[in-house]
Design a protein around this motif. Structure first.
Motif, PDB file in Angstrom:
ATOM      1  N   MET A   1       0.832  -1.202   0.000  1.00 22.67           N
ATOM      2  CA  MET A   1       0.000   0.000   0.000  1.00 22.67           C
ATOM      3  C   MET A   1       0.867   1.252   0.000  1.00 22.67           C
ATOM      4  O   MET A   1       0.571   2.236  -0.691  1.00 22.67           O
ATOM      5  N   THR A   2       1.951   1.221   0.760  1.00 24.29           N
ATOM      6  CA  THR A   2       2.872   2.355   0.769  1.00 24.29           C
ATOM      7  C   THR A   2       3.482   2.577  -0.607  1.00 24.29           C
ATOM      8  O   THR A   2       3.598   3.713  -1.083  1.00 24.29           O
TER       9      THR A   2
ATOM     10  N   TRP B   1       1.371   7.519   6.894  1.00 24.23           N
ATOM     11  CA  TRP B   1       0.412   6.508   7.328  1.00 24.23           C
ATOM     12  C   TRP B   1       0.873   5.102   6.935  1.00 24.23           C
ATOM     13  O   TRP B   1       0.657   4.136   7.679  1.00 24.23           O
ATOM     14  N   GLY B   2       1.509   4.995   5.761  1.00 25.79           N
ATOM     15  CA  GLY B   2       2.043   3.696   5.362  1.00 25.79           C
ATOM     16  C   GLY B   2       3.124   3.205   6.299  1.00 25.79           C
ATOM     17  O   GLY B   2       3.160   2.027   6.663  1.00 25.79           O
ATOM     18  N   MET B   3       3.997   4.122   6.726  1.00 28.24           N
ATOM     19  CA  MET B   3       5.049   3.751   7.664  1.00 28.24           C
ATOM     20  C   MET B   3       4.455   3.328   9.006  1.00 28.24           C
ATOM     21  O   MET B   3       4.911   2.364   9.620  1.00 28.24           O
ATOM     22  N   ALA B   4       3.420   4.043   9.447  1.00 24.35           N
ATOM     23  CA  ALA B   4       2.748   3.669  10.694  1.00 24.35           C
ATOM     24  C   ALA B   4       2.108   2.287  10.575  1.00 24.35           C
ATOM     25  O   ALA B   4       2.143   1.488  11.524  1.00 24.35           O
TER      26      ALA B   4
ATOM     27  N   MET C   1      -6.141   5.469   5.962  1.00 26.38           N
ATOM     28  CA  MET C   1      -5.681   6.843   5.800  1.00 26.38           C
ATOM     29  C   MET C   1      -4.647   6.950   4.690  1.00 26.38           C
ATOM     30  O   MET C   1      -4.620   7.929   3.938  1.00 26.38           O
ATOM     31  N   CYS C   2      -3.796   5.941   4.577  1.00 29.49           N
ATOM     32  CA  CYS C   2      -2.791   5.917   3.515  1.00 29.49           C
ATOM     33  C   CYS C   2      -3.473   5.895   2.147  1.00 29.49           C
ATOM     34  O   CYS C   2      -3.104   6.653   1.237  1.00 29.49           O
ATOM     35  N   ALA C   3      -4.491   5.045   1.999  1.00 31.81           N
ATOM     36  CA  ALA C   3      -5.215   4.954   0.731  1.00 31.81           C
ATOM     37  C   ALA C   3      -5.970   6.245   0.427  1.00 31.81           C
ATOM     38  O   ALA C   3      -5.990   6.716  -0.718  1.00 31.81           O
TER      39      ALA C   3
END
Length: 257
Positions: free
Chosen positions: A144-145, A205-208, A225-227
């Motif tokens: 996703m990231t 958000w991807g890192m989280a 949130m990343c998306a």
């Protein structure tokens, strides 16, 4: 739809071949992340804290994707301008986004290689055994990231249609991005006025989500949130690309080198 998917897949394969055989992109996307990961882990190793090393190891691995995407994406159309082919891309019957998105997706694929290479480097050189509670969720968070980073790269790339020196944008954002995205420093420790900038970047958000999956938590909220932020970048890039292309036509700046 079939024609669209065929065009996207063909463009992706060709761009991936170009990136994987380019000496410049290969050095930038493969060796740079290993150099930066080495520097980060040498600093964190001084504390002799396994939790700190786990934090730095995960951040250094994903950090390579940021480097592989940002610097190269912002120079995509600048190189087309130098080659004299930017006018052809803008005048093509397909939208500019249908050309840029598979290209930035190819860059994210190189970024995924950076993640694997950095994890192997940390294991072999630093004997760092990263603890991952859920590998399926960890892989999903990394993918996703990578996907949302491709959309950020799309946003960076379209600025070069109108502005000749926008290629420097990616280079200028590389190191601030390391801080804002929380690769090596927790976002919560940043000044309060800076934190909203971090939240506006999908990679944060991807890192989280990557860290939550590794620690055994639930990454779904962070993935959502990343998306969402990645989709916002895609919509903004599509709108901005049309506006800048029209502006470049009006001011006759497509051929400027």
């Amino acid at each position: 739809m079939s024609a669209l998917l065929h065009q996207q897949w063909t463009c992706y394969k060709l761009q991936l071949k170009v990136l994987s055989t380019s000496a410049f992109e290969g050095f930038l996307a493969v060796l740079f992340p290993l150099m930066f990961a080495t520097a980060a882990l040498l600093v964190y190793r001084v504390r002799n804290d396994p939790d700190a090393m786990q934090y730095a190891g995960l951040g250094a691995a994903v950090m390579g994707m940021w480097t592989a995407q940002g610097v190269i994406a912002s120079s995509l159309l600048t190189r087309e301008r130098w080659a004299g082919t930017l006018e052809l891309l803008v005048a093509a019957p397909v939208g500019l986004g249908r050309i840029l998105v598979p290209t930035t997706m190819a860059m994210s694929t190189i970024g995924l290689y950076c993640v694997v290479a950095t994890l192997a480097w940390e294991r072999w050189v630093f004997d760092l055994r990263l603890e991952v509670a859920s590998w399926p969720l960890f892989v999903a968070a990394v993918l996703m990231t990578a996907l949302t980073l491709a959309l950020v790269g799309y946003f960076l790339a379209v600025t070069a249609v109108r502005y000749r020196y926008s290629w420097a944008l990616g280079a200028a954002l590389e190191y601030p991005g390391w801080i804002l995205c929380g690769f090596l420093i927790p976002v919560a420790t940043l000044p309060v006025w800076v934190q909203p900038l971090s939240w506006a970047i999908p990679t944060t958000w991807g890192m989280a989500a990557v860290r939550s999956a590794a620690d055994g938590g639930s990454p779904w909220a962070d993935l959502a949130m990343c998306a969402a932020t990645g989709a916002a970048y895609a919509v903004l890039a599509a709108w901005l690309g049309r506006r800048l292309a029209d502006s470049a036509r009006r001011h006759a700046t497509l051929a400027l080198t």
